[in-house]
Write a protein that holds these residues in place. Structure first.
Motif, PDB file in Angstrom:
ATOM      1  N   VAL A 109      84.820  28.381  82.695  1.00 28.58           N
ATOM      2  CA  VAL A 109      85.242  26.968  82.941  1.00 28.58           C
ATOM      3  C   VAL A 109      86.184  27.329  84.277  1.00 28.58           C
ATOM      4  CG1 VAL A 109      87.411  25.807  82.176  1.00 28.58           C
ATOM      5  CG2 VAL A 109      86.055  26.712  80.563  1.00 28.58           C
ATOM      6  N   TYR A 110      85.638  26.348  84.898  1.00 28.54           N
ATOM      7  CA  TYR A 110      86.589  26.222  86.351  1.00 28.54           C
ATOM      8  C   TYR A 110      87.365  25.065  86.606  1.00 28.54           C
ATOM      9  CZ  TYR A 110      82.710  29.361  87.885  1.00 28.54           C
ATOM     10  OH  TYR A 110      81.773  30.386  87.950  1.00 28.54           O
ATOM     11  N   VAL A 111      88.606  25.187  87.419  1.00 27.55           N
ATOM     12  CA  VAL A 111      89.360  23.898  87.784  1.00 27.55           C
ATOM     13  C   VAL A 111      89.025  23.895  89.398  1.00 27.55           C
ATOM     14  CG1 VAL A 111      91.696  23.140  88.691  1.00 27.55           C
ATOM     15  CG2 VAL A 111      91.336  24.632  86.430  1.00 27.55           C
ATOM     16  N   VAL A 112      88.692  22.570  89.547  1.00 26.49           N
ATOM     17  CA  VAL A 112      88.216  22.292  91.114  1.00 26.49           C
ATOM     18  C   VAL A 112      89.206  21.337  91.776  1.00 26.49           C
ATOM     19  CG1 VAL A 112      86.390  21.483  92.699  1.00 26.49           C
ATOM     20  CG2 VAL A 112      85.975  22.415  90.416  1.00 26.49           C
ATOM     21  N   THR A 113      90.132  21.855  92.912  1.00 25.84           N
ATOM     22  CA  THR A 113      91.415  21.224  93.318  1.00 25.84           C
ATOM     23  C   THR A 113      91.418  21.000  94.838  1.00 25.84           C
ATOM     24  OG1 THR A 113      93.654  21.121  92.983  1.00 25.84           O
ATOM     25  CG2 THR A 113      92.748  23.361  93.352  1.00 25.84           C
ATOM     26  N   ASP A 114      92.177  20.181  95.194  1.00 29.53           N
ATOM     27  CA  ASP A 114      92.530  20.056  96.633  1.00 29.53           C
ATOM     28  C   ASP A 114      93.690  20.156  97.098  1.00 29.53           C
ATOM     29  OD1 ASP A 114      94.022  17.876  95.278  1.00 29.53           O
ATOM     30  OD2 ASP A 114      93.283  16.317  96.422  1.00 29.53           O
ATOM     31  N   SER A 115      94.337  21.073  96.127  1.00 29.08           N
ATOM     32  CA  SER A 115      95.766  21.362  95.981  1.00 29.08           C
ATOM     33  C   SER A 115      96.202  22.904  96.109  1.00 29.08           C
ATOM     34  CB  SER A 115      96.637  20.632  94.848  1.00 29.08           C
ATOM     35  OG  SER A 115      97.854  21.190  94.707  1.00 29.08           O
ATOM     36  N   ASP A 116      96.948  23.373  97.038  1.00 30.36           N
ATOM     37  CA  ASP A 116      97.335  24.781  97.061  1.00 30.36           C
ATOM     38  C   ASP A 116      98.296  25.089  95.758  1.00 30.36           C
ATOM     39  OD1 ASP A 116      96.082  25.371  99.388  1.00 30.36           O
ATOM     40  OD2 ASP A 116      97.782  24.777 100.476  1.00 30.36           O
ATOM     41  N   VAL A 117      99.061  23.925  95.501  1.00 32.69           N
ATOM     42  CA  VAL A 117     100.027  24.147  94.197  1.00 32.69           C
ATOM     43  C   VAL A 117      99.222  24.417  93.047  1.00 32.69           C
ATOM     44  CG1 VAL A 117     101.749  23.281  92.930  1.00 32.69           C
ATOM     45  CG2 VAL A 117     101.890  22.971  95.299  1.00 32.69           C
ATOM     46  N   ILE A 118      98.168  23.514  92.543  1.00 27.47           N
ATOM     47  CA  ILE A 118      97.430  23.843  91.693  1.00 27.47           C
ATOM     48  C   ILE A 118      96.523  24.837  91.742  1.00 27.47           C
ATOM     49  CG2 ILE A 118      95.263  22.767  90.254  1.00 27.47           C
ATOM     50  CD1 ILE A 118      96.599  19.873  90.792  1.00 27.47           C
ATOM     51  N   PHE A 119      95.939  25.331  92.785  1.00 28.85           N
ATOM     52  CA  PHE A 119      95.094  26.372  92.979  1.00 28.85           C
ATOM     53  C   PHE A 119      95.940  27.626  92.483  1.00 28.85           C
ATOM     54  CE2 PHE A 119      93.336  30.168  94.981  1.00 28.85           C
ATOM     55  CZ  PHE A 119      91.886  29.795  95.220  1.00 28.85           C
ATOM     56  N   LYS A 120      97.260  27.912  93.072  1.00 29.35           N
ATOM     57  CA  LYS A 120      98.055  28.922  92.671  1.00 29.35           C
ATOM     58  C   LYS A 120      98.454  28.961  91.235  1.00 29.35           C
ATOM     59  CE  LYS A 120     100.059  29.276  97.211  1.00 29.35           C
ATOM     60  NZ  LYS A 120     101.221  29.018  98.073  1.00 29.35           N
ATOM     61  N   ALA A 121      98.638  27.824  90.708  1.00 28.47           N
ATOM     62  CA  ALA A 121      99.091  27.755  89.272  1.00 28.47           C
ATOM     63  C   ALA A 121      97.743  28.381  88.684  1.00 28.47           C
ATOM     64  CB  ALA A 121      99.354  26.429  88.772  1.00 28.47           C
ATOM     65  N   ILE A 122      96.484  27.952  88.510  1.00 29.25           N
ATOM     66  CA  ILE A 122      95.408  28.380  87.905  1.00 29.25           C
ATOM     67  C   ILE A 122      95.141  30.017  88.203  1.00 29.25           C
ATOM     68  CG2 ILE A 122      92.945  28.220  87.337  1.00 29.25           C
ATOM     69  CD1 ILE A 122      94.849  26.076  86.070  1.00 29.25           C
ATOM     70  N   ASP A 123      95.470  30.376  89.549  1.00 28.41           N
ATOM     71  CA  ASP A 123      95.031  31.840  89.656  1.00 28.41           C
ATOM     72  C   ASP A 123      96.314  32.638  88.991  1.00 28.41           C
ATOM     73  OD1 ASP A 123      93.628  33.558  91.351  1.00 28.41           O
ATOM     74  OD2 ASP A 123      95.404  33.744  92.612  1.00 28.41           O
ATOM     75  N   GLN A 124      97.217  32.145  88.883  1.00 25.00           N
ATOM     76  CA  GLN A 124      98.452  32.883  88.413  1.00 25.00           C
ATOM     77  C   GLN A 124      98.115  33.361  86.906  1.00 25.00           C
ATOM     78  OE1 GLN A 124     101.870  30.986  89.328  1.00 25.00           O
ATOM     79  NE2 GLN A 124     102.049  31.848  91.336  1.00 25.00           N
ATOM     80  N   VAL A 125      97.460  32.462  86.078  1.00 29.48           N
ATOM     81  CA  VAL A 125      97.038  32.797  84.740  1.00 29.48           C
ATOM     82  C   VAL A 125      95.650  33.257  84.592  1.00 29.48           C
ATOM     83  CG1 VAL A 125      98.578  30.950  83.886  1.00 29.48           C
ATOM     84  CG2 VAL A 125      96.098  30.374  84.409  1.00 29.48           C
ATOM     85  N   GLY A 126      95.333  33.795  85.781  1.00 27.69           N
ATOM     86  CA  GLY A 126      93.879  34.502  85.726  1.00 27.69           C
ATOM     87  C   GLY A 126      92.571  33.797  85.533  1.00 27.69           C
ATOM     88  N   GLY A 127      92.901  32.405  85.872  1.00 29.45           N
ATOM     89  CA  GLY A 127      91.857  31.355  85.691  1.00 29.45           C
ATOM     90  C   GLY A 127      90.953  31.375  86.895  1.00 29.45           C
ATOM     91  N   LYS A 128      89.624  30.712  86.812  1.00 28.28           N
ATOM     92  CA  LYS A 128      88.717  30.493  87.784  1.00 28.28           C
ATOM     93  C   LYS A 128      89.051  29.250  88.484  1.00 28.28           C
ATOM     94  CE  LYS A 128      85.178  33.149  85.725  1.00 28.28           C
ATOM     95  NZ  LYS A 128      83.602  33.188  85.175  1.00 28.28           N
ATOM     96  N   VAL A 129      89.062  29.219  89.940  1.00 32.38           N
ATOM     97  CA  VAL A 129      89.741  27.791  90.294  1.00 32.38           C
ATOM     98  C   VAL A 129      88.908  28.052  91.901  1.00 32.38           C
ATOM     99  CG1 VAL A 129      91.838  29.019  91.369  1.00 32.38           C
ATOM    100  CG2 VAL A 129      91.685  26.557  91.249  1.00 32.38           C
ATOM    101  N   ILE A 130      88.462  26.749  92.126  1.00 27.30           N
ATOM    102  CA  ILE A 130      87.691  26.426  93.546  1.00 27.30           C
ATOM    103  C   ILE A 130      88.645  25.590  94.206  1.00 27.30           C
ATOM    104  CG2 ILE A 130      85.705  25.569  94.359  1.00 27.30           C
ATOM    105  CD1 ILE A 130      84.220  26.459  91.766  1.00 27.30           C
ATOM    106  N   MET A 131      88.779  25.747  95.464  1.00 25.17           N
ATOM    107  CA  MET A 131      89.454  24.767  96.544  1.00 25.17           C
ATOM    108  C   MET A 131      88.413  23.866  97.029  1.00 25.17           C
ATOM    109  SD  MET A 131      92.238  23.707  97.846  1.00 25.17           S
ATOM    110  CE  MET A 131      93.439  25.005  97.655  1.00 25.17           C
ATOM    111  N   SER A 132      88.498  22.234  97.013  1.00 29.33           N
ATOM    112  CA  SER A 132      87.548  21.573  97.654  1.00 29.33           C
ATOM    113  C   SER A 132      87.593  21.567  99.102  1.00 29.33           C
ATOM    114  CB  SER A 132      87.891  20.097  97.217  1.00 29.33           C
ATOM    115  OG  SER A 132      87.900  19.930  95.802  1.00 29.33           O
ATOM    116  N   LYS A 133      86.260  21.551  99.752  1.00 29.79           N
ATOM    117  CA  LYS A 133      86.437  21.792 101.188  1.00 29.79           C
ATOM    118  C   LYS A 133      86.451  20.281 101.775  1.00 29.79           C
ATOM    119  CE  LYS A 133      82.701  25.511 100.712  1.00 29.79           C
ATOM    120  NZ  LYS A 133      81.241  25.684 101.100  1.00 29.79           N
TER     121      LYS A 133
END
Length: 245
Positions: free
Chosen positions: A46-70
């Protein structure tokens, strides 16, 4: 068959900016959605794909897989396609980031479309729900879908389709729910194709798939999602959480 989930997560939202980071029972909406997707046990990843640093950090902090849109994207399909291009997967399921109470039964039905499609003729699967209220049928914010006898989508529109000319014939109306399961290649083909004329006119991304020849299997569901589009929706979601979780 490797099935993964992608959760497109924009921070901006015209009706409710920052809604994915709002608190919902001690966790942000997007974290609850991510964890709920994991708990379905339907996906290998399961991945979260986002354009937001805030959302990226929130998922990263819970050990989730997250990708920043280019780049900036017009729609969820584009955002997911960019992210999934170099990820090994057969089927990609688009999970709505603002629907934290995931309907695992309907998602399972979408995935099953591909399990039984031995000839690999179906490119996408998506959900429809019957609507009977006249205002709902006529509301252009509700995308309607019509299908053939095999539940393959014929067309999507904000207009009332079908037109009920012969009142002696019974007609059912279906609203399209924007939950998709894609073959990876269909998603990439969509991403590499410019916006098509009917898609541009109706502002419905599903139409682009049809205009480039993709087959969409519609699966009927009776379950209406608890989505969060307004502050009022968030309050309803909190009440739902207290009762069901």
């Amino acid at each position: 068959m490797k099935v993964i989930a992608m959760i497109p997560a924009r921070y901006s939202a015209s009706r409710f900016p920052g809604k994915l980071m709002k608190d919902l029972g001690g966790k942000s909406v997007i974290v609850r959605t991510y964890e709920a997707a994991l708990q379905t046990n339907l996906f290998e990843e399961v991945y979260v794909v986002t354009d937001s640093d805030v959302i990226f950090k929130a998922i990263d902090q819970v050990g989730g897989k997250v990708i920043m849109s280019k780049t900036e994207h017009e729609c969820g399909s584009d955002r997911i396609a960019e992210a999934v291009e170099f990820i090994a997967a057969d089927i990609v399921v688009n999970v709505q980031g603002d629907e934290p109470f995931i309907d695992a039964i309907s998602l399972s039905k979408l995935i099953n479309v591909f399990k039984v499609d031995v000839k690999k003729e179906i490119d996408l699967a998506s959900l429809k729900v019957q609507i009977t209220n006249k205002k709902d049928i006529e509301n252009p914010n509700n995308v309607k879908v019509i299908t053939d006898v095999n539940n393959l989508a014929l067309y999507f529109s904000r207009s009332v389709i079908p037109f009920h000319r012969d009142k002696e014939v019974s007609v059912k109306y279906y609203k399209h729910k924007g939950v998709y399961a894609f073959r990876k290649q269909a998603l990439l083909d969509f991403y590499k194709t410019p916006m098509t004329p009917l898609e541009a006119a109706e502002k419905i991304e599903a139409i682009r798939y049809q205009e480039i020849g993709k087959k969409i299997k519609m699966v009927e569901t009776t379950i209406e999602a608890v989505g969060i589009d307004t502050p009022e929706d968030l309050e309803k979601a909190k009440q739902y959480l207290n009762k069901h979780v």
